[in-house]
Design a protein around this motif. Sequence first.
Motif, PDB file in Angstrom:
ATOM      1  N   LYS A   1       0.842  -1.192   0.000  1.00  0.00           N
ATOM      2  CA  LYS A   1       0.000   0.000   0.000  1.00  0.00           C
ATOM      3  C   LYS A   1       0.880   1.246   0.000  1.00  0.00           C
ATOM      4  CE  LYS A   1      -3.753  -2.377   2.401  1.00  0.00           C
ATOM      5  NZ  LYS A   1      -4.677  -2.377   3.561  1.00  0.00           N
TER       6      LYS A   1
ATOM      7  N   GLU B   1      -3.759  -0.844  -9.991  1.00  0.00           N
ATOM      8  CA  GLU B   1      -2.745  -1.649  -9.320  1.00  0.00           C
ATOM      9  C   GLU B   1      -1.710  -2.155 -10.325  1.00  0.00           C
ATOM     10  OE1 GLU B   1      -5.073  -3.543  -5.481  1.00  0.00           O
ATOM     11  OE2 GLU B   1      -5.057  -4.703  -7.345  1.00  0.00           O
TER      12      GLU B   1
ATOM     13  N   ARG C   1      -0.555  -1.095  -4.598  1.00  0.00           N
ATOM     14  CA  ARG C   1      -1.851  -0.413  -4.566  1.00  0.00           C
ATOM     15  C   ARG C   1      -1.637   1.078  -4.300  1.00  0.00           C
ATOM     16  NH1 ARG C   1      -6.057  -3.455  -1.116  1.00  0.00           N
ATOM     17  NH2 ARG C   1      -5.884  -4.790  -2.970  1.00  0.00           N
TER      18      ARG C   1
ATOM     19  N   TYR D   1      -8.497  -2.774  -9.908  1.00  0.00           N
ATOM     20  CA  TYR D   1      -7.906  -3.787  -9.034  1.00  0.00           C
ATOM     21  C   TYR D   1      -7.660  -5.098  -9.787  1.00  0.00           C
ATOM     22  CZ  TYR D   1      -9.574  -0.674  -5.340  1.00  0.00           C
ATOM     23  OH  TYR D   1      -9.806   0.419  -4.544  1.00  0.00           O
TER      24      TYR D   1
END
Length: 233
Positions: free
Chosen positions: A34, A101, A135, A168
């Motif tokens: 992240k 992503e 991400r 995603y």
Amino acid sequence: MKKTIVLLVASLFFTLAVPAQAGVVLGGTRVIYKDNVKESSIRVSNSDDSPMLVQSWIETTQGTNDKSPFIITPPLFKLNGNQENILRIIKLQNTLPQDRESLFWLNVKGIPSTENDNKNKLIIAIKNQIKLIYRPKALLEGSSIEASKKLKWQREGNIVKATNDSPYYINFNYVKVNGIELEMTTINTLPPYSSHRYNLPAVSAKNNITGMVLSWQAINDYGGVETVNNVNL
């Protein structure tokens, strides 16, 4: 997670014995990096009684590591038997797309130690390969599981088309039609803003069954499976 066995040293005459569940074990089946953190980490342990040399690296989905914006530390270290260590993943450059992503492969290889007794031996190194998904900050409020519920499925004759309109990666545990699992040998991960066509099960395609029910189950960030989704084709 993929596991690959690599033969390092061979001779004409050898005895091979591989203990069950021995070697390097990772503390997860994937890493979600992240962008609001400085680094991510994963635990690596040696389930054998003997020490191992552990080598780790990150590569692109094309199998090259020269274009990866990540480094992993320590990249090479000795891990004693029944001990564990932490691998730290650090992003060096901010050149990745921020609207979706990005996928990489994290590789961890365990090379067993040998005694210096001048005997012919076969050394087996087992490579573990898991997904590393970056991400961006803009996507932290959502999730791949919520995105998986919104997948679009369309039948095209003996083919079913899956469309992912989200930013995603969608990881499938399975896809079934009328309870028969589709072959996912070609792709079990659907990239952002992409589509893929899967062959329908032979029985369904042959009988041209109408009113088929397609069900799918996605894998979450922690490697667990989520609830089953259904749609009529």
